[in-house]
Every structure is written in C-alpha cells, then in structure tokens.
Design an enzyme around this catalytic site. Structure first.
Site, PDB file in Angstrom:
ATOM      1  N   ARG A  56       1.533   4.542  -3.107  1.00  0.00           N
ATOM      2  CA  ARG A  56       1.144   5.944  -2.960  1.00  0.00           C
ATOM      3  C   ARG A  56       2.171   6.864  -3.600  1.00  0.00           C
ATOM      4  O   ARG A  56       3.365   6.685  -3.386  1.00  0.00           O
ATOM      5  CB  ARG A  56       1.052   6.310  -1.474  1.00  0.00           C
ATOM      6  CG  ARG A  56      -0.163   5.750  -0.804  1.00  0.00           C
ATOM      7  CD  ARG A  56      -0.069   6.008   0.692  1.00  0.00           C
ATOM      8  NE  ARG A  56      -0.521   4.826   1.406  1.00  0.00           N
ATOM      9  CZ  ARG A  56      -0.067   4.433   2.583  1.00  0.00           C
ATOM     10  NH1 ARG A  56       0.874   5.118   3.192  1.00  0.00           N
ATOM     11  NH2 ARG A  56      -0.538   3.359   3.148  1.00  0.00           N
ATOM     12  N   HIS A  85       0.837  -1.205   0.000  1.00  0.00           N
ATOM     13  CA  HIS A  85       0.000   0.000   0.000  1.00  0.00           C
ATOM     14  C   HIS A  85       0.871   1.254   0.000  1.00  0.00           C
ATOM     15  O   HIS A  85       0.628   2.196  -0.743  1.00  0.00           O
ATOM     16  CB  HIS A  85      -0.890   0.037   1.250  1.00  0.00           C
ATOM     17  CG  HIS A  85      -2.169  -0.709   1.093  1.00  0.00           C
ATOM     18  ND1 HIS A  85      -3.335  -0.085   0.726  1.00  0.00           N
ATOM     19  CD2 HIS A  85      -2.466  -2.008   1.232  1.00  0.00           C
ATOM     20  CE1 HIS A  85      -4.304  -0.987   0.659  1.00  0.00           C
ATOM     21  NE2 HIS A  85      -3.806  -2.169   0.967  1.00  0.00           N
TER      22      HIS A  85
END
Ligand SMILES: [Zn+2]
Ligand SMILES: [Zn+2]
Length: 496
Positions: free
Chosen positions: A353, A349
C-alpha cells in the site's frame, strides 16, 4: 488534472509484430498491447499524437473533439502523424455536428513547416514553433517546452539526426499548480535539461524507457542503466520527489516480460501503466475532492474471486492515484495463534500500500462497525475494504458462532449477528459520502459442499452478503487467475 496515456509503446510497440522473444510471447499471452499513442491532458491538450491515436483514444473511452492544442515533441513518426490534421479538417468543414474550437499546433520548426501543408489555406489552425524555453498560455493549462537530449549521438563524431536534435520535452501545469513532466524522447538529462526542471516537484512524470538491461541501446534514449540514473538526477535537483508518480512510457520489447519489468520499475520508484490509462495527478495545494461536497461520485465496486486470484491487487489498482484513500483491513495478526503464513501475507499487503493511504486495521474496530466506518468516511474519499469474507468470519467469531451445538439456523445468535451486520454495512454503503468504495470479497460457493454445518453456514452467509452488496454496487468484477472480468448489471441484457 486528467492525463490519459493513450499509448505506452515505442515505435514498434510490444509485442513487436515480427518478434517471438519472451517479452513479445508474454505480451501476446496476456493480450497486453503497448503501442505509440500520445497523451491527452484535460481533454484540450494532445501531446505527440501517433498514427493510431484515433483508435487509441476510442479504446481509452475519450474523443479528441475538445482538443485546442497539439504539442509535438519531435518529428519521428511514432510521435507525430500530420494526417490527424486532415481528419480533423473533415469535421471542422461542417461534416459533423457542432463546430470545433480553433487549434494551435506547437512543435519544432521543421515539424510545424511540414504540418502546415496538411491544412487548407485560411483554416483556423495556428502553427507555433517550439524551442526549449518557449511558454504558451493554453486553455486552463500552461505549456513550457524544455530541453531534450534525444539528439545525443552514441559514437563521438557520428552524424546527428536533425529530427532528434530538434526535440523538446514538455512541462504542463494547471491553475492549481499540478505539474506534469512529459519526457519522451530523451537520453540522459544534461545540465540544460536539469536546469529546466530543477525544483519543479512534478506530481506526475512520464519518462521514456525505450531500451532494456541488455541488447541494443542508444545515447538518445534511456535504458535500464540510464533510466534509474536519470531519476536519481531528477530527484537531486528537486524535479521529482517521493510523492511524484513516475510512469515509464515509450516501452519496447527490449524489456523483460511484464512481471520482471514491473519489479524493476518498482525498485527504481517508478511504474508502468496500460495503454489508455487515465491518471489524475493533483498538487498538494490543489483543492481536494474532500473539500467540496458536490464532487462525490459515489462509485461502488465489488471485487470477488478465489484465494490468491489477484483480487486485492486489482482492488488496489482500481484506487489508482487517488490521494485520499482509507484502507479498512479486516485481516488481523494471527501470529499468536501460530499462523505465521497468515502474518506474512498480511505484511505483504501492508507493504504494497502507498504510504499516503490511511490504514485502519481491524484489530482497532469492532466487526459491527464496518457500516459506521463507511458513514464516517471523508466526503469524496476512496475507501477499500479488504475483505468481506474476513469481516464475516470475525463477525461470527464475535458471537462464538462456530459452535454448531449452539445452533446456526434462522433466529440463532450467529444468523442474527450476520443479518444485523449486513444491514449495517448496506446502510453505510447507502449513506456514505465517500467518492468510491471498493470492496473485496471471496467467491467460496463453487466448490464441494462443506462437510461441517459451520462450513455450510459460512458459505451460505457469504454468498448472501455478496449478492446483497453487489445489488448496491455500480460495478462488480470477478477476478480469476489475475484477470478481472466485469460482470454485467442484473438483467441488463433484458432491459437493453
Ligand atoms: Zn524519437
Ligand atoms: Zn519515439
């Protein structure tokens, strides 16, 4: 600047109507269509309107009534259909409400000459021939024609296509200095093209990628070998940099299916978007939404779905190209507890980003602070909370709420903690100055009833939190198997 990419497909599009290759089959299975369409910039500049531009605009949720300039890169049929002038004329003649503004049509001389036949004599349409180096001051935008190498021939001595040879590319800037490159169609950049774009530091670069890693290719287009080399050249001369949003357009079925194409593009520092996507490039020097209190839109979105449904990825896509993103990650490293799989998911994750996003990891906050974090979010910013289920878990953790012996009923410490935390979150949502709050949560209530009291407690509490948060949201999506379904507003069907 608002840039709506009306179409991302090459002439024959994806899926190719006569083809059953893996890429076309994949596109059909996903319901993903890439068609030629052109690009609409700040409602006033329409670049390369393809034959189906009207339908493409309607699907993208925009109309063309404010267009004051049509810029045409070259006369190939997937970039220019003069019938648009006729359709516009029918409205300009007074067959619709409100007058249309005067129109300029800018493009290579031969294109302009034939386009003029489509407009009644004495009409308010001005035709301006374009060659590389030409500049035009438009309504709030500067347009510059730059060199294209679309006319390169694959075999030395073979006959050049005069339409491709006359092609130009476009450099578009607004008053804030936001700069966009429109580069379709073109082959690998030559010295002239690199000279035209050197030092431009484009905020957005729309670059053609017609052909794939194998199969047909031509010198006047880019493929999987020449596209990354072209980007490297553009980086070398300062035309693009690490902050440039590089978007591949003019895509054909010669590429691999979507997941592989996206992976290849990511490895080159580029990406693809769906037809109809609106991008909002912003120069470093442009005033940010955060600088003006009036520009807050207060959009709130809840994204719910099962485990690994694609909900986090979808939420990140909703943030789009926002420059000021606060990412509130409620996951926390559990390696100490021996849950390495968890840490890997968290790391994936984090890696996904964009580096310009500010991330606030949950370990630095108390779970009760989520509402306060929303209240403190910068005006106009985008906030992503991923996710409410983990937040609730930590909230209950904080009062050792999983201890069934301590009681989980109404009035118990666990129930009170959840109620208070939820109220604080709703208060934060109601008062935040953030422009867009995107919350991810889990859909846990559809399976079997959990065997334990704490499991049932968690399921029920999360269901209530989701429903209450959704009640304050302007949009709610259910993500299933990587597809996002917009859920209607409550009772919308009854209120009409
Ligand atoms: Zn072409
Ligand atoms: Zn083309």
């Amino acid at each position: 600047m608002r840039v709506t990419v009306l179409g991302t497909g090459a002439a024959d599009g994806v899926p190719q109507p006569f083809c059953r290759c893996d890429t076309c089959a994949d596109a059909r299975a996903r319901g993903q269509v890439r068609a030629p369409g052109g690009v609409l910039i700040d409602s006033t500049l329409l670049v390369d309107p393809a034959p189906a531009v009207g339908a493409a605009a309607a699907r993208a949720g925009v109309d063309l009534s404010q267009v004051t300039t049509i810029a045409i890169s070259h006369g190939h049929a997937d970039h220019w259909d003069p019938a648009i002038l006729l359709f516009r004329q029918w409205i300009a003649d007074g067959n619709g409400p409100g007058a249309l503004p005067p129109l300029r049509v800018i493009g290579p001389a031969a294109v302009i000459a034939s386009a003029a036949d489509w407009v009644a004599p004495g009409g308010s349409v001005e035709f301006l021939p374009a060659v590389a180096g030409g500049c035009w001051q438009l309504d709030g935008l500067n347009l510059r024609a730059i060199t294209s190498t679309h006319g390169l021939v694959s075999a030395p001595g073979s006959e050049a296509d005069p339409v491709a040879a006359a092609a130009v590319l476009f450099d578009v800037r607004d008053a804030h200095g936001t700069a966009v490159l429109y580069a379709a169609d073109t082959g690998p950049p030559d010295a002239d093209l690199l000279g035209d774009v050197a030092g431009a530091s484009y905020d957005l670069a729309l670059v053609e990628l017609t052909f794939g890693a194998s199969g047909p290719t031509t010198a006047g287009h880019l493929d999987h070998a020449t596209f990354p080399r072209a980007l490297a050249e553009l980086r070398r001369v300062g035309a693009i940099n690490a902050d440039t949003d590089v978007v591949a357009i003019h895509l054909s079925h010669h590429h691999p299916p979507a997941p592989e194409l996206h992976a290849a593009l990511a490895s080159w520092g580029a990406r693809a978007v769906a037809d109809g996507t609106t991008l909002e490039p912003l120069a470093e020097t442009a005033p940010r939404a955060a600088d003006t209190l009036t520009s807050t839109t207060n959009r709130t979105t809840l994204v719910t779905g099962g485990a690994r449904s694609g909900k986090s990825t979808f939420a990140e896509q909703l943030a789009g190209n926002a420059s000021d993103v606060l990412y509130l990650a409620t996951g926390w490293p559990r390696g100490a507890l021996g849950d390495d799989d968890w840490d890997e998911r968290l790391a994936a994750h984090v890696a996904r980003r964009p580096s310009r996003w500010r991330t606030r990891e949950w370990s630095a906050m108390s779970p009760a602070d989520l509402g306060a974090a929303l209240t403190a979010a910068p005006p106009g910013s985008t906030v992503i909370i991923d996710c409410l289920a983990l937040w609730l878990t930590r909230l209950i953790d904080a009062v050792a709420g999983w201890d069934e012996a301590a009681g989980l009923g109404t009035g118990s410490a666990a129930a009170t903690t959840v109620t208070d935390g939820c109220e604080a979150l709703l208060a934060g949502l109601a008062t935040t100055a953030a422009g867009h709050v995107i919350m991810v949560t889990n859909e846990v209530g559809s399976g079997v009833v959990p065997a334990t009291a704490s499991g049932r407690f968690f399921r029920d509490q999360l269901g209530r939190v989701n429903a209450r948060v959704a009640g304050l949201c302007s949009e709610v999506y259910l993500v299933v198997a990587g597809r996002a379904l917009p859920l209607t507003a409550p009772y919308q069907e009854f209120h009409g």
